[in-house]
Design an enzyme around this catalytic site. Structure first.
Site, short mmCIF file in Angstrom:
data_model
loop_
_atom_site.label_atom_id
_atom_site.label_comp_id
_atom_site.label_asym_id
_atom_site.label_seq_id
_atom_site.Cartn_x
_atom_site.Cartn_y
_atom_site.Cartn_z
N CYS A 118 10.05 11.71 11.33
CA CYS A 118 8.59 11.79 11.32
C CYS A 118 7.99 10.46 11.78
O CYS A 118 8.42 9.40 11.35
CB CYS A 118 8.10 12.11 9.90
SG CYS A 118 6.32 12.42 9.79
N HIS A 161 7.04 22.00 10.19
CA HIS A 161 6.89 20.56 9.92
C HIS A 161 5.42 20.16 10.07
O HIS A 161 4.89 19.41 9.23
CB HIS A 161 7.78 19.76 10.89
CG HIS A 161 7.73 18.28 10.75
ND1 HIS A 161 8.79 17.52 10.33
CD2 HIS A 161 6.73 17.40 11.02
CE1 HIS A 161 8.46 16.23 10.33
NE2 HIS A 161 7.20 16.13 10.75
N GLU A 162 4.75 20.70 11.10
CA GLU A 162 3.34 20.35 11.35
C GLU A 162 2.40 20.99 10.33
O GLU A 162 1.50 20.33 9.82
CB GLU A 162 2.93 20.73 12.77
CG GLU A 162 3.73 20.07 13.88
CD GLU A 162 3.93 18.57 13.64
OE1 GLU A 162 5.05 18.10 13.89
OE2 GLU A 162 3.01 17.87 13.17
N HIS A 165 2.45 19.08 7.27
CA HIS A 165 1.58 17.89 7.34
C HIS A 165 0.14 18.26 6.97
O HIS A 165 -0.52 17.54 6.22
CB HIS A 165 1.59 17.26 8.74
CG HIS A 165 2.67 16.26 8.98
ND1 HIS A 165 2.91 15.18 8.16
CD2 HIS A 165 3.57 16.17 9.99
CE1 HIS A 165 3.93 14.47 8.64
NE2 HIS A 165 4.35 15.05 9.75
O1 LIG Z 1 4.93 15.54 12.68
C1 LIG Z 1 5.46 15.22 13.76
N1 LIG Z 1 6.11 14.09 13.92
O2 LIG Z 1 6.20 13.28 12.86
C2 LIG Z 1 6.68 13.68 15.20
C3 LIG Z 1 8.07 13.08 15.09
N2 LIG Z 1 9.01 14.04 14.55
C4 LIG Z 1 9.53 15.01 15.35
O3 LIG Z 1 9.18 15.17 16.47
C5 LIG Z 1 10.56 15.88 14.71
C6 LIG Z 1 11.89 15.48 14.69
C7 LIG Z 1 12.84 16.30 14.10
C8 LIG Z 1 12.49 17.51 13.52
C9 LIG Z 1 11.16 17.90 13.57
CL1 LIG Z 1 10.69 19.39 12.87
C10 LIG Z 1 10.19 17.09 14.17
CL2 LIG Z 1 8.53 17.55 14.20
NI NI Z 2 5.91 14.40 11.04
#
Ligand SMILES: O=CN(O)CCNC(=O)c1cccc(Cl)c1Cl
Ligand code: NI
Length: 191
Positions: A118, A161-162, A165
Site C-alpha cells: 500500500c 483493496h480500494e 480504503h
Molecule cells: O490502495 C492502493 N495502493 O495503496 C497502491 C499500492 N498498492 C498496490 O497497488 C497493490 C499491491 C498489491 C496488492 C494490491 Cl490489492 C494493491 Cl492495490
Molecule cells: Ni492501498
C-alpha cells in the site's frame, strides 16, 4: 478548493501515510453528477497510476507503482477511487468508480501469495489477505452514469483493496494476527 486540478501531477508527497485519520474514516458519498473539481481529482488519481507504471516517469519522479488509488489516500474525504491493471484477458484496464458498493460476491476466496502492499504503508507487512475471488460492483462513472462491473482475480483483489480504503480498512487489518499465513478453509490457492 482541492489542489488536484487537471494539470497537477500527484507525487509521493501527496500520498497520506497510515496513522492519518482520513485513512480510518468511512468516506463521504460523492454528489452525482460530479462537480468539475471531483472529476479533475479523479483524473489526477488515474494519471498517477499511469505515471507510476511507466518505468521512466516513475524513476524520474520517484513514484511507487500502484494498481489503485483511493481519494482518501490523497487526503480527500470522498468515496471514489481509480484503478489500472492487466485483467484476466491480459488487457490493460482502467476504472474510475464513484460511490462503489459490492452487491454480490463468490463464496470462494483467493489471495496473493506475495501478499499486498500500500502506498500509505511504508513498511513490508507480510501475510495473506483473503479476498473474494469474484465480485459484482455497482457504482457511478465519471459522467454520473450508473455502472455495474464484474471482477475476478487480481482485478477483484485490487477493487476490494480500494473499497476497503474508502471504508477506513487497511489491507493488514485482514491478515490473521496469530498466523499471518493461515488461510480460511474456503480459500483457493491463487497465482
Ligand atoms: O490502495 C492502493 N495502493 O495503496 C497502491 C499500492 N498498492 C498496490 O497497488 C497493490 C499491491 C498489491 C496488492 C494490491 Cl490489492 C494493491 Cl492495490
Ligand atoms: Ni492501498
Amino acid at each position: 478548493m482541492s489542489k488536484f486540478h487537471l494539470d497537477y501531477m500527484i507525487t509521493m508527497k501527496d500520498i497520506v501515510k497510515e496513522g492519518t485519520d482520513v485513512l480510518r474514516i468511512k468516506t463521504k458519498e460523492v454528489d452525482i453528477p460530479l462537480l468539475e473539481e471531483d472529476k479533475e481529482a479523479l483524473l489526477c488519481m488515474l494519471q498517477y497510476l499511469k505515471n507510476s507504471q511507466d518505468p521512466s516517469i516513475a524513476r524520474k519522479y520517484k513514484l511507487r507503482p500502484g494498481s489503485g488509488l483511493s481519494a482518501n489516500q490523497i487526503g480527500l474525504d470522498k468515496r471514489m477511487f481509480a484503478s489500472l491493471f492487466v485483467n484476466e484477458r491480459n488487457e490493460d484496464t482502467e476504472y474510475m468508480m464513484i460511490n462503489p458498493r459490492i452487491v454480490s460476491h463468490s463464496v470462494n476466496m483467493i489471495y496473493l501469495p506475495e501478499g499486498e502492499g500500500c502506498l500509505s504503508v511504508d513498511r513490508d507487512v507480510k501475510g495473506y489477505v483473503p479476498r473474494y475471488e469474484r465480485i459484482k460492483v455497482k457504482a457511478y462513472d465519471i459522467n454520473g452514469k450508473e455502472v455495474e462491473y464484474k471482477l475476478k482475480g487480481y482485478g477483484s483483489i485490487v477493487t476490494q483493496h480500494e473499497i476497503d480504503h474508502l471504508n477506513g480498512i487497511m489491507f493488514y487489518d485482514r491478515i490473521n494476527k496469530d498466523n499471518p499465513f493461515k488461510l480460511p478453509e474456503n480459500v483457493e490457492i491463487r497465482s
